[in-house]
Scaffold this motif. Structure first.
Motif, PDB file in Angstrom:
ATOM      1  N   VAL A  28       8.334   2.685 -11.321  1.00  0.00           N
ATOM      2  CA  VAL A  28       9.136   3.531 -10.432  1.00  0.00           C
ATOM      3  C   VAL A  28       8.250   4.155  -9.356  1.00  0.00           C
ATOM      4  N   GLU A  29       7.087   4.667  -9.758  1.00  0.00           N
ATOM      5  CA  GLU A  29       6.170   5.295  -8.799  1.00  0.00           C
ATOM      6  C   GLU A  29       5.774   4.329  -7.681  1.00  0.00           C
ATOM      7  N   LYS A  30       5.655   3.055  -8.021  1.00  0.00           N
ATOM      8  CA  LYS A  30       5.201   2.067  -7.045  1.00  0.00           C
ATOM      9  C   LYS A  30       6.304   1.566  -6.125  1.00  0.00           C
ATOM     10  N   THR A  31       7.559   1.965  -6.378  1.00  0.00           N
ATOM     11  CA  THR A  31       8.660   1.477  -5.535  1.00  0.00           C
ATOM     12  C   THR A  31       8.767   2.223  -4.216  1.00  0.00           C
ATOM     13  N   GLY A  32       8.256   3.446  -4.174  1.00  0.00           N
ATOM     14  CA  GLY A  32       8.401   4.247  -2.969  1.00  0.00           C
ATOM     15  C   GLY A  32       9.702   5.034  -2.930  1.00  0.00           C
ATOM     16  N   TYR A  33      10.545   4.859  -3.915  1.00  0.00           N
ATOM     17  CA  TYR A  33      11.804   5.603  -3.981  1.00  0.00           C
ATOM     18  C   TYR A  33      11.592   6.927  -4.703  1.00  0.00           C
ATOM     19  N   ASP A  34      12.427   7.898  -4.352  1.00  0.00           N
ATOM     20  CA  ASP A  34      12.398   9.200  -5.011  1.00  0.00           C
ATOM     21  C   ASP A  34      13.331   9.110  -6.219  1.00  0.00           C
TER      22      ASP A  34
END
Length: 135
Positions: A28-34
């Motif tokens: 999740v951290e690597k997706t760039g989404y909040d």
């Protein structure tokens, strides 16, 4: 870089394996989404959580990733209990499992709440697709 949604996306992960939950959080951290992640270790805890959200009139998670094999209430039993709540939910639910059995993949298609079956491990690209579909 891809545009990310302006509002936070709530993700519910239902999995009894802390390592899988940790891996998903790193992806999740690597997706760039909040993304705000809530993890529940079995289907019963997840149903209780959803009922609490409904009772307190809070928004349901927009994305739910469900493991199949868990204690107390497995993934299939969670889906049945969720559908029995008869909520007008607009969330995206996916079975996320290491199962390679065709009957599990077919069974996932039989539930109206389940949008698809994803084989573990979850990839960054696949998670980005799921999050982009919510935006």
């Amino acid at each position: 870089m891809q545009q990310t949604p302006s509002s936070k996306i709530n993700l519910l992960v239902i999995d009894d394996d802390d390592i899988n939950i940790f891996i998903i959080s790193k992806i999740v951290e690597k997706t760039g989404y909040d993304v705000e992640i809530c993890a529940k270790h079995n289907g019963q805890l997840a149903i209780d959580y959803i009922k609490d959200l409904v009772d307190s009139q809070q928004a349901l998670p927009q994305l739910v990733l469900i493991d199949i094999n868990m204690p107390i209430l497995n993934g299939w039993e969670f889906i049945e209990a969720f559908e029995a709540l008869d909520l007008k939910a607009t969330n995206d639910m996916y079975m996320l499992s290491s199962s390679v059995y065709e009957n599990d993949i077919e069974k996932a298609k039989s539930y109206k709440s389940v949008k698809g079956f994803i084989s573990k491990p979850l990839s960054i690209d696949r998670l980005k697709e799921l999050l982009a579909a919510i935006d």
